[in-house]
Design a protein around this motif. Structure first.
Motif, PDB file in Angstrom:
ATOM      1  N   PRO A  72      42.694  64.244  37.728  1.00 41.28           N
ATOM      2  CA  PRO A  72      43.675  64.570  38.455  1.00 41.28           C
ATOM      3  C   PRO A  72      44.686  63.578  38.983  1.00 41.28           C
ATOM      4  CG  PRO A  72      42.397  65.277  39.753  1.00 41.28           C
ATOM      5  CD  PRO A  72      41.733  64.744  39.036  1.00 41.28           C
ATOM      6  N   LEU A  73      44.925  62.532  38.755  1.00 46.88           N
ATOM      7  CA  LEU A  73      45.402  61.060  38.962  1.00 46.88           C
ATOM      8  C   LEU A  73      46.299  60.731  37.550  1.00 46.88           C
ATOM      9  CD1 LEU A  73      42.467  59.332  40.517  1.00 46.88           C
ATOM     10  CD2 LEU A  73      45.139  60.290  41.876  1.00 46.88           C
ATOM     11  N   SER A  74      47.491  59.837  38.488  1.00 53.52           N
ATOM     12  CA  SER A  74      48.740  59.209  37.112  1.00 53.52           C
ATOM     13  C   SER A  74      47.944  58.487  36.249  1.00 53.52           C
ATOM     14  CB  SER A  74      50.097  59.339  37.804  1.00 53.52           C
ATOM     15  OG  SER A  74      49.208  57.780  38.822  1.00 53.52           O
ATOM     16  N   THR A  75      48.442  57.971  35.501  1.00 53.15           N
ATOM     17  CA  THR A  75      48.349  56.488  34.028  1.00 53.15           C
ATOM     18  C   THR A  75      47.931  55.479  35.668  1.00 53.15           C
ATOM     19  OG1 THR A  75      49.250  57.687  32.824  1.00 53.15           O
ATOM     20  CG2 THR A  75      48.362  55.593  32.385  1.00 53.15           C
ATOM     21  N   GLN A  76      49.219  55.607  36.003  1.00 51.40           N
ATOM     22  CA  GLN A  76      49.221  54.033  36.899  1.00 51.40           C
ATOM     23  C   GLN A  76      47.387  54.020  38.450  1.00 51.40           C
ATOM     24  OE1 GLN A  76      52.530  54.210  40.001  1.00 51.40           O
ATOM     25  NE2 GLN A  76      52.395  51.463  40.767  1.00 51.40           N
ATOM     26  N   ALA A  77      47.685  55.521  39.163  1.00 47.11           N
ATOM     27  CA  ALA A  77      46.725  55.304  39.840  1.00 47.11           C
ATOM     28  C   ALA A  77      45.336  55.501  39.160  1.00 47.11           C
ATOM     29  CB  ALA A  77      46.599  56.831  40.430  1.00 47.11           C
ATOM     30  N   LYS A  78      45.313  55.756  37.473  1.00 46.80           N
ATOM     31  CA  LYS A  78      43.950  55.526  36.921  1.00 46.80           C
ATOM     32  C   LYS A  78      43.688  53.854  36.816  1.00 46.80           C
ATOM     33  CE  LYS A  78      43.428  60.346  34.996  1.00 46.80           C
ATOM     34  NZ  LYS A  78      43.703  60.815  33.763  1.00 46.80           N
ATOM     35  N   GLU A  79      44.469  53.089  36.795  1.00 47.10           N
ATOM     36  CA  GLU A  79      44.585  51.637  36.353  1.00 47.10           C
ATOM     37  C   GLU A  79      44.193  51.056  37.335  1.00 47.10           C
ATOM     38  OE1 GLU A  79      48.456  50.669  34.352  1.00 47.10           O
ATOM     39  OE2 GLU A  79      48.491  51.696  32.774  1.00 47.10           O
ATOM     40  N   HIS A  80      44.663  51.630  38.679  1.00 45.09           N
ATOM     41  CA  HIS A  80      44.683  50.700  39.470  1.00 45.09           C
ATOM     42  C   HIS A  80      43.058  51.102  40.071  1.00 45.09           C
ATOM     43  CE1 HIS A  80      44.792  49.701  44.003  1.00 45.09           C
ATOM     44  NE2 HIS A  80      44.009  50.325  44.565  1.00 45.09           N
ATOM     45  N   ILE A  81      42.414  52.281  39.295  1.00 48.15           N
ATOM     46  CA  ILE A  81      41.571  52.388  40.050  1.00 48.15           C
ATOM     47  C   ILE A  81      40.284  50.977  39.535  1.00 48.15           C
ATOM     48  CG2 ILE A  81      39.301  54.074  40.044  1.00 48.15           C
ATOM     49  CD1 ILE A  81      41.518  56.133  40.687  1.00 48.15           C
ATOM     50  N   LEU A  82      40.624  51.340  38.079  1.00 49.06           N
ATOM     51  CA  LEU A  82      39.806  51.179  36.766  1.00 49.06           C
ATOM     52  C   LEU A  82      39.885  49.097  37.410  1.00 49.06           C
ATOM     53  CD1 LEU A  82      40.847  52.202  33.280  1.00 49.06           C
ATOM     54  CD2 LEU A  82      39.141  52.720  34.709  1.00 49.06           C
ATOM     55  N   ASP A  83      41.047  48.354  37.872  1.00 51.08           N
ATOM     56  CA  ASP A  83      40.662  47.497  38.333  1.00 51.08           C
ATOM     57  C   ASP A  83      40.373  47.020  38.830  1.00 51.08           C
ATOM     58  OD1 ASP A  83      42.773  46.656  36.353  1.00 51.08           O
ATOM     59  OD2 ASP A  83      44.709  47.126  37.301  1.00 51.08           O
ATOM     60  N   GLN A  84      40.030  48.030  40.287  1.00 52.10           N
ATOM     61  CA  GLN A  84      39.156  48.602  41.475  1.00 52.10           C
ATOM     62  C   GLN A  84      37.626  48.069  41.245  1.00 52.10           C
ATOM     63  OE1 GLN A  84      40.000  48.038  44.969  1.00 52.10           O
ATOM     64  NE2 GLN A  84      41.235  46.610  43.713  1.00 52.10           N
ATOM     65  N   MET A  85      37.192  48.503  39.824  1.00 51.34           N
ATOM     66  CA  MET A  85      36.165  48.596  39.143  1.00 51.34           C
ATOM     67  C   MET A  85      35.899  47.220  39.138  1.00 51.34           C
ATOM     68  SD  MET A  85      35.234  52.588  37.872  1.00 51.34           S
ATOM     69  CE  MET A  85      36.003  53.739  39.050  1.00 51.34           C
ATOM     70  N   ASP A  86      36.861  46.747  38.202  1.00 48.83           N
ATOM     71  CA  ASP A  86      36.479  45.546  37.881  1.00 48.83           C
ATOM     72  C   ASP A  86      36.113  44.463  38.636  1.00 48.83           C
ATOM     73  OD1 ASP A  86      37.123  46.257  35.155  1.00 48.83           O
ATOM     74  OD2 ASP A  86      39.008  45.620  35.126  1.00 48.83           O
ATOM     75  N   LEU A  87      36.383  44.704  39.881  1.00 48.69           N
ATOM     76  CA  LEU A  87      36.917  43.503  40.450  1.00 48.69           C
ATOM     77  C   LEU A  87      35.550  43.619  41.292  1.00 48.69           C
ATOM     78  CD1 LEU A  87      37.965  40.962  42.770  1.00 48.69           C
ATOM     79  CD2 LEU A  87      39.334  42.940  44.160  1.00 48.69           C
ATOM     80  N   ALA A  88      34.848  45.105  41.426  1.00 47.50           N
ATOM     81  CA  ALA A  88      33.311  44.887  42.248  1.00 47.50           C
ATOM     82  C   ALA A  88      33.063  45.707  41.699  1.00 47.50           C
ATOM     83  CB  ALA A  88      33.061  47.112  42.179  1.00 47.50           C
ATOM     84  N   GLU A  89      32.397  45.475  39.692  1.00 47.67           N
ATOM     85  CA  GLU A  89      31.510  44.307  39.610  1.00 47.67           C
ATOM     86  C   GLU A  89      31.238  43.134  39.224  1.00 47.67           C
ATOM     87  OE1 GLU A  89      30.070  46.969  35.311  1.00 47.67           O
ATOM     88  OE2 GLU A  89      32.658  46.600  35.564  1.00 47.67           O
ATOM     89  N   GLU A  90      32.430  42.373  39.669  1.00 46.27           N
ATOM     90  CA  GLU A  90      32.645  41.037  39.833  1.00 46.27           C
ATOM     91  C   GLU A  90      31.551  40.868  41.303  1.00 46.27           C
ATOM     92  OE1 GLU A  90      36.630  39.417  39.574  1.00 46.27           O
ATOM     93  OE2 GLU A  90      37.015  39.913  37.491  1.00 46.27           O
ATOM     94  N   ARG A  91      32.337  41.653  42.127  1.00 53.91           N
ATOM     95  CA  ARG A  91      31.620  41.373  43.548  1.00 53.91           C
ATOM     96  C   ARG A  91      30.153  41.578  43.572  1.00 53.91           C
ATOM     97  NH1 ARG A  91      36.390  43.022  47.156  1.00 53.91           N
ATOM     98  NH2 ARG A  91      37.590  40.424  46.964  1.00 53.91           N
ATOM     99  N   PHE A  92      29.392  42.542  42.440  1.00 49.72           N
ATOM    100  CA  PHE A  92      28.141  42.990  42.514  1.00 49.72           C
ATOM    101  C   PHE A  92      27.085  41.713  41.634  1.00 49.72           C
ATOM    102  CE2 PHE A  92      29.776  47.826  41.823  1.00 49.72           C
ATOM    103  CZ  PHE A  92      29.542  47.874  43.482  1.00 49.72           C
ATOM    104  N   ALA A  93      27.896  41.204  40.760  1.00 52.52           N
ATOM    105  CA  ALA A  93      27.532  39.988  39.919  1.00 52.52           C
ATOM    106  C   ALA A  93      27.088  38.757  40.695  1.00 52.52           C
ATOM    107  CB  ALA A  93      28.615  40.078  38.502  1.00 52.52           C
TER     108      ALA A  93
END
Length: 231
Positions: A205-226
């Motif tokens: 139950p989130l807007s498209t904008q919120a989901k895009e923000h979250i996916l960008d944050q996941m990309d950043l998290a993966e970069e930091r994990f790597a």
């Protein structure tokens, strides 16, 4: 200002001020519930630390992120966000039971207390994001991933809380000691594909904008994990 930057510069007081600003636009009765939830979380986690900071900082960031970046104003979800670790970390104190009770008894009693203080929906949201007692003979991180996938399968609003929790731990992995960062990266990295799939579901139950923000944050998290684990 990003939430971890507020933490670094202004500490707990700054996060509390930011939370209070977010609450100004809520109706008085909802604001009262959220203050009550924060007060309870502050008492339960008073002696807890996240390496370099009071544990309540994490709870504040999780709730503020849901309001500000996910644009969620569902007060039950926000109360549950503030208390998302209460049953897992302090069931005996919350339920006012002796610590010698079984894990299941403590969990059920603590969830029941949240239902009494707030409402059954808040209690069940917290239950959904509460880790079970893991089998010591199996890989703990794999059990955690399976637990998250199973519990969030049919609880879309609990996904919102878990996603904010993950973001705080995953993107925020650089804001701690190297030892803790390495441990967190190993724990949370395998969870990314599961959370990506959950975020993308139509019933989340989130807007498209919120989901895009979250996916960008996941990309950043993966970069930091790597950067932590692969280099």
């Amino acid at each position: 200002m990003p939430l971890h930057a507020i933490t670094e510069v202004y500490g707990e007081a700054g996060l509390r001020d930011r939370f209070a600003l977010e609450l100004e636009s809520f109706p008085v009765d909802e604001r009262k519930q959220l203050v009550e939830a924060l007060d309870l979380a502050s008492v339960l986690h008073a002696a807890d630390r996240r390496v370099r900071e009071p544990y309540v900082n994490h709870l504040l960031r999780v709730a503020i992120r849901i309001i500000r970046y996910y644009q969620v104003r569902d007060v039950d979800v926000l109360v549950a966000a503030l208390l998302h670790d209460a049953v897992e970390d302090h069931p005996a104190e919350l339920a006012e039971l002796e610590a010698g009770a079984s894990h299941a008894e403590l969990t059920d009693a603590a969830v029941a207390e949240l239902a009494r203080r707030f409402n059954p929906r808040v209690a069940e949201l917290v239950r959904s994001v509460t880790n079970p007692q893991y089998d010591p003979d199996r890989d703990k991180h794999e059990q955690y991933r399976l637990h998250v996938a199973e519990n969030l399968e049919n609880d879309p609003w609990a996904r919102v809380i878990k996603i904010s929790d993950f973001t705080d731990n995953g993107v925020g992995v650089i804001h701690t000691t190297l030892e803790k960062a390495t441990s967190s990266a190993r724990k949370y990295r395998p969870l990314v594909p599961t959370l990506r799939e959950l975020v993308g579901r139509p019933d989340t139950p989130l807007s498209t904008q919120a989901k895009e923000h979250i996916l960008d944050q996941m990309d950043l998290a993966e970069e930091r994990f790597a950067a932590i684990l692969d280099e």
